[in-house]
Structure formats: C-alpha cells, structure tokens
Design a protein around this motif. Structure first.
Motif, PDB file in Angstrom:
ATOM      1  N   ARG A  24      -4.948  -6.458  14.713  1.00  0.00           N
ATOM      2  CA  ARG A  24      -3.655  -5.607  14.671  1.00  0.00           C
ATOM      3  C   ARG A  24      -2.842  -5.506  13.695  1.00  0.00           C
ATOM      4  N   GLY A  25      -2.386  -4.370  13.265  1.00  0.00           N
ATOM      5  CA  GLY A  25      -1.439  -4.416  12.084  1.00  0.00           C
ATOM      6  C   GLY A  25      -1.844  -4.683  10.756  1.00  0.00           C
ATOM      7  N   TYR A  26      -0.790  -4.704   9.916  1.00  0.00           N
ATOM      8  CA  TYR A  26      -1.115  -4.812   8.342  1.00  0.00           C
ATOM      9  C   TYR A  26      -1.592  -6.432   7.865  1.00  0.00           C
ATOM     10  N   LYS A  27      -1.573  -7.359   8.830  1.00  0.00           N
ATOM     11  CA  LYS A  27      -1.906  -8.604   8.474  1.00  0.00           C
ATOM     12  C   LYS A  27      -3.234  -8.995   9.066  1.00  0.00           C
ATOM     13  N   GLY A  28      -3.806  -7.963   9.876  1.00  0.00           N
ATOM     14  CA  GLY A  28      -5.001  -8.391  10.509  1.00  0.00           C
ATOM     15  C   GLY A  28      -6.339  -8.071   9.555  1.00  0.00           C
ATOM     16  N   ASP A  53      -4.663  -0.123   8.170  1.00  0.00           N
ATOM     17  CA  ASP A  53      -3.288  -0.616   7.771  1.00  0.00           C
ATOM     18  C   ASP A  53      -2.299   0.340   7.970  1.00  0.00           C
ATOM     19  N   PRO A  54      -1.582   0.341   8.843  1.00  0.00           N
ATOM     20  CA  PRO A  54      -0.585   1.283   9.281  1.00  0.00           C
ATOM     21  C   PRO A  54       0.634   1.329   8.336  1.00  0.00           C
ATOM     22  N   VAL A  55       0.694   0.361   7.339  1.00  0.00           N
ATOM     23  CA  VAL A  55       1.494   0.470   6.149  1.00  0.00           C
ATOM     24  C   VAL A  55       1.273   1.712   5.518  1.00  0.00           C
ATOM     25  N   ALA A  61       0.925   2.186  14.483  1.00  0.00           N
ATOM     26  CA  ALA A  61       2.370   2.338  13.889  1.00  0.00           C
ATOM     27  C   ALA A  61       3.138   1.394  14.603  1.00  0.00           C
ATOM     28  N   ASP A  62       2.715   1.078  15.878  1.00  0.00           N
ATOM     29  CA  ASP A  62       3.612   0.074  16.689  1.00  0.00           C
ATOM     30  C   ASP A  62       3.479  -1.385  16.404  1.00  0.00           C
ATOM     31  N   ALA A  63       2.271  -1.648  15.064  1.00  0.00           N
ATOM     32  CA  ALA A  63       2.516  -3.017  14.790  1.00  0.00           C
ATOM     33  C   ALA A  63       3.068  -3.241  13.661  1.00  0.00           C
ATOM     34  N   LEU A  64       4.059  -2.020  13.001  1.00  0.00           N
ATOM     35  CA  LEU A  64       4.645  -2.141  11.847  1.00  0.00           C
ATOM     36  C   LEU A  64       5.870  -3.127  11.966  1.00  0.00           C
TER      37      LEU A  64
END
Length: 380
Positions: free
Chosen positions: A95-99, A157-159, A193-196
C-alpha cells in the motif's frame, strides 16, 4: 511512435550540445520527462534526467558513473552530474507510494519504462540529437493541453494525485482528462490517499502553492476527494484559492502563501502539525489573522499591540513579509506600517535601561511607553 519532425526540431534546439562523450558513447540513452515536455512547450530548460536502456549496473560503474540510487539503480555522470537511471518496470507490492518492487534488467525497453510514468506529457523521450520517442502520444496531449494519466498503473501511487494537482497549478491552460479525474476519485474511494505520508503531501503542496495558479491544485484535490483526506482541517477552499492566485501574481514567497491558504481555517495549528510544515510557514499562518484584524488600528496602543503580538520587534523581516501577504486580501497603508515598525524598533532600550538602573522593575514599562510615544508622534 516517433513525433513529427517539427516537434523533434524544437527539442533538438533545446538539447543542442549534448553530443555523446566517451562516458556515454555506445549506450542507448534518452532524455526523459520534464525537460522534453518543457522544450516542446517552449519553456526554459531545467534539469535533465536520462534513462539508459540495455545496460547493467556493472557497465555503468565501469564507465565511471557514480551510483546514488536506493530502491533502483540511478547514477550520476562523472562530469555533468546529471542523473542517469536504468530503464525499469515496477510492480505494486504493497500500500502507498513505497509499495513497489522494481525490475531493471537489460531487457527492459524504453516503452516499458515510459509506461510506468504518471502523465503522458511526462512520458516523452528524446535522443541526445533531438529525435523524439513518443509511444504514448504525450506530444498530442501537449498540443491539446490535456493532463492525462498514462495507464491504470497510475492508480498504484497516490502521490500521483498530488502531482496531477501540482501540474494543473503550473499549467493553468491545461485541463484534466475526464477519465483521469474519474480514476483519482476511485483511488480516493479505495483508500489509497489514506496512505500518503505528511512529508510527501507537503512536498507536492508546497510546490503547487508556488506555481502560477495554486487554486487549480486545490480544485483538483477537492474534485478527486483527496483534499478532505490529506487536509481535513482546511476551510473555505474556493475563497483562499483566489487569494493564492493573487499572491502568485505578486510573486509572494511560500510562507506568505501558506498563511493565506490557512487564513480562514480555525484549526490551522492542527493542519500545520498534520503536514509537518516548516516552522516559518506555521508561524506566519498562526500570526496572519492577528495582523488582518489590526491592520486598520488607529490607536497607538493597538498598533504597538500588533507589533508585539507578531514579534515584529525581534523579527521585523517576518512582520514585513506578513504585511505583504496581508495586502493580498486587505487594503491598508503598508508604508505607514513600515514606518510604525521602524519607529518602535528605533527606541533606544539600552539608554532607557541605564536611566532606570536603580529600579530595574521599571525598565520594561518605560521602554514600552517610549515606543507608544514614538508611534503617537507619527500622527502629528
């Protein structure tokens, strides 16, 4: 697809002088991303990023490139210090931009590398002699002034929602493709977006605030639903968006723009903590409402009170910066306030302290009285 010769010619002019040297001779290299986009738009050239196809890390270091990459191989040219990244693909692994997990094998093609990018206008490549490689029709979207996502991988990627908003703020004449906005809404609904994390939100937000039309970033984030997730405290977005565009037209610095963003948000301190904004931005956001409330003060006591509350005696530069920000949304005589600040700061506190050396407890009141007298003298 290779873009038209006229488009290629415009980029060739922008990248002239980038002929192969011994370090890159024999490598399959391309300029990618923003430098190509901006050259096609006729904008000044910024930093150039390169992608290398068909090379292994060992080959890069053998040629003298300096490895600097963390998650994937990125190298600095030993002389120009420009970044050269090995072509790569990426796969969602969390999850998130690092996943993400990355693959940088020598079999990765240029088109595969471009397909992992965010927007088609950022997915155009160019050889050092100006030949465009545009398999995703980014040049066409540039001509149509459309910000369009490259593919469904955008949703991983939510970013990229924040970056879309930033590009909308920078390129005010571009519209966001309907399908791209729909995808952003779906990402928010799915919880991406919650993972930002705060650092990434602030990085993109601050860059968007410094763009030519910051309100467009707020519009994109609001329309996608991301604004309520990353900045739930923010109030009166439409009104402050107009303020920000006026601040941008006046080339206001970042702290003043952030203060204007928060000026109608009662929970501005909570927002600053959420975003982990720099101290100067948080301070100006906290103090600007006090300045706006007292800008039209005619009594010396009220004028000095504002200078004291905003710590203008110790930090005159910040006071003047906030004054400039305040004039974006309020009409006032800024020169008069600069004169008041100079008068208050011009009082010789040291001399007054010597006069009251026998009774130190009187010094503070005496200095303040002298400052009040100085402000009152300005009205005569």
């Amino acid at each position: 697809m290779v873009a038209s010769s006229s488009s290629a010619g415009s980029v060739a002019a922008a990248v002239q002088g980038l002929a192969h040297d011994d370090t890159v001779s024999g490598l399959q290299v391309y300029i990618v991303g923003g430098a190509v986009r901006d050259a096609l738009l006729g904008l000044p050239a910024g930093d150039r990023d390169w992608v290398v196809v068909g090379a292994a890390p060992e080959e890069m270091t053998r040629r003298g490139f300096i490895p600097v990459g963390g998650d994937f191989p990125v190298f600095l040219h030993p002389r120009t210090k420009e970044e050269y990244a090995l072509a790569r693909t990426e796969r969602k692994s969390g999850r998130g931009y690092k996943g993400f997990t990355f693959y940088t094998g020598v079999d990765v093609t240029l088109e595969q590398d471009l397909q992992r990018r965010d927007l088609t206008v950022n997915a155009i490549a160019c050889t050092p002699d100006g030949q465009l490689q545009d398999p995703l029709n980014g040049a066409r979207d540039l001509e149509a002034r459309v910000l369009r996502h490259v593919g469904e991988a955008f949703a991983e990627d939510p970013v990229r929602i924040l970056r879309l908003g930033r590009f909308a703020a920078r390129f005010a004449e571009f519209r966001v493709a309907d399908e791209t906005m729909a995808l952003c809404r779906r990402m928010v609904e799915d919880g991406e977006a919650d993972a930002l994390v705060p650092e990434r939100v602030w990085k993109e937000l601050s860059r968007g605030l410094m763009a030519a039309t910051p309100s467009r970033m707020l519009d994109v984030l609001a329309q996608s639903g991301a604004l309520a997730r990353v900045m739930p405290e923010l109030q009166e977005v439409a009104m402050v968006g107009q303020d920000l565009d006026r601040a941008a037209a006046r080339e206001q610095p970042l702290p003043g723009r952030y203060a204007l963003l928060c000026r109608l948000t009662p929970e501005r301190d909570a927002l600053a903590r959420r975003l982990r904004v720099p101290g100067e931005c948080a301070d100006q956001a906290r103090l600007l409402p006090s300045m706006l409330e007292a800008l039209h003060a005619v009594d010396a006591e009220d004028q000095l009170g504002l200078i004291e509350r905003t710590d203008g005696l110790r930090k005159p530069e910040r006071f003047l910066a906030m004054l400039d920000a305040a004039t974006v949304v309020a009409t006032t005589n800024a020169d008069a306030w600069r004169a008041r600040l100079d008068e208050a700061r011009g009082v010789d506190a040291g001399a007054i302290a010597k006069q009251h050396s026998g009774n130190p407890g009187e010094i503070k009141a005496a200095v303040r009285a002298a400052r009040l007298q100085a402000l009152q003298s300005l009205r005569h």
